[in-house]
Design an enzyme around this catalytic site. Structure first.
Site, mmCIF file in Angstrom:
data_model
loop_
_atom_site.group_PDB
_atom_site.id
_atom_site.type_symbol
_atom_site.label_atom_id
_atom_site.label_comp_id
_atom_site.label_asym_id
_atom_site.label_seq_id
_atom_site.Cartn_x
_atom_site.Cartn_y
_atom_site.Cartn_z
ATOM 1 N N HIS A 1 -2.257 7.452 7.087
ATOM 2 C CA HIS A 1 -1.307 8.333 6.384
ATOM 3 C C HIS A 1 -1.995 9.602 5.889
ATOM 4 O O HIS A 1 -1.418 10.685 5.915
ATOM 5 C CB HIS A 1 -0.695 7.620 5.172
ATOM 6 N N GLN B 1 2.662 10.030 1.015
ATOM 7 C CA GLN B 1 4.002 9.441 1.087
ATOM 8 C C GLN B 1 4.865 9.789 -0.122
ATOM 9 O O GLN B 1 6.072 9.560 -0.107
ATOM 10 C CB GLN B 1 3.908 7.915 1.201
ATOM 11 N N GLY C 1 0.844 -1.195 0.000
ATOM 12 C CA GLY C 1 0.000 0.000 0.000
ATOM 13 C C GLY C 1 0.873 1.237 0.000
ATOM 14 O O GLY C 1 1.998 1.216 0.504
ATOM 15 N N CYS D 1 6.299 0.147 7.367
ATOM 16 C CA CYS D 1 5.872 1.308 6.581
ATOM 17 C C CYS D 1 7.007 1.703 5.647
ATOM 18 O O CYS D 1 8.159 1.771 6.070
ATOM 19 C CB CYS D 1 5.546 2.466 7.522
ATOM 20 N N LEU D 2 6.664 1.959 4.398
ATOM 21 C CA LEU D 2 7.698 2.322 3.420
ATOM 22 C C LEU D 2 8.374 3.640 3.778
ATOM 23 O O LEU D 2 9.456 3.933 3.282
ATOM 24 C CB LEU D 2 7.089 2.403 2.015
ATOM 25 N N HIS E 1 -3.980 1.472 7.887
ATOM 26 C CA HIS E 1 -2.648 2.092 7.876
ATOM 27 C C HIS E 1 -2.582 3.204 6.817
ATOM 28 O O HIS E 1 -2.082 4.300 7.080
ATOM 29 C CB HIS E 1 -1.608 0.989 7.593
ATOM 30 N N GLU E 2 -3.132 2.924 5.638
ATOM 31 C CA GLU E 2 -3.073 3.928 4.560
ATOM 32 C C GLU E 2 -3.992 5.117 4.847
ATOM 33 O O GLU E 2 -3.638 6.263 4.556
ATOM 34 C CB GLU E 2 -3.416 3.286 3.206
HETATM 35 NI NI NI Z 1 3.000 3.452 5.759
#
Ligand code: NI
Length: 161
Positions: free
Chosen positions: A134, A51, A46, A88-89, A130-131
């Site tokens: 963000h 981000q 995701g 998380c990226l 989670h997304e």
């Molecule tokens: Ni994340």
């Protein structure tokens, strides 16, 4: 293949609340396409617009079901509670258990502007929450208990130095 660079922890854009999408236009379609490529290249399941520095309320995701775009997503129902190890990226090498509702129902617009609703549990439920976080400037360690968060961040900083 064009990709975006993924903003990393410390970048203030990750703390911004994204704005509602008012026009699902060609620009959004192109940006979402590039975000999907970026997500696969990472690799991740995701990726939220914030981000990659786009402060609009949408994210892309794929939990083994093909790529999807969720625009103006909203959690309309939750059930239960479960713990899942999240990464998380935008926070490299940080993996911690986070407790969230186990099941969610999320309403959103797809890339064609059509209203969709999905019910999710397991990995997908965690991914969606989670997304959406963000898009509100919330990061996964904000979801941890205070003591747990302190311990995890201390450990993460030490391993990174
Ligand atoms: Ni994340």
């Amino acid at each position: 293949m064009a990709t975006y660079s993924i903003r990393q922890i410390g970048d203030p854009v990750l703390r911004e609340r994204a704005d509602d999408v008012t026009d699902i236009d060609g620009k959004l379609a192109q940006d979402a396409h590039t975000m999907i490529e970026t997500m696969y290249a990472a690799p991740g399941g995701g990726l939220a617009a914030t981000q990659v520095g786009i402060t609009k309320r949408y994210f892309v995701f794929d939990t083994d079901d093909g790529p999807k775009v969720a625009i103006n997503p909203e959690i309309v129902d939750t059930q239960g509670e479960c713990e899942w190890t999240e990464g998380c990226l935008s926070i490299p090498e940080f993996y911690e258990d986070v407790t969230r509702p186990a099941k969610v129902r999320v309403a959103y617009l797809d890339r064609g502007g059509k209203a969709q609703e999905i019910e999710a549990d397991g990995l997908l439920a965690t991914c969606l929450q989670h997304e959406i976080d963000h898009l509100d400037g919330v990061l996964l360690f904000d979801r941890m208990e205070r003591d747990e968060r302190k311990r995890a961040l201390k450990q993460w900083r030490e391993q990174g130095s």
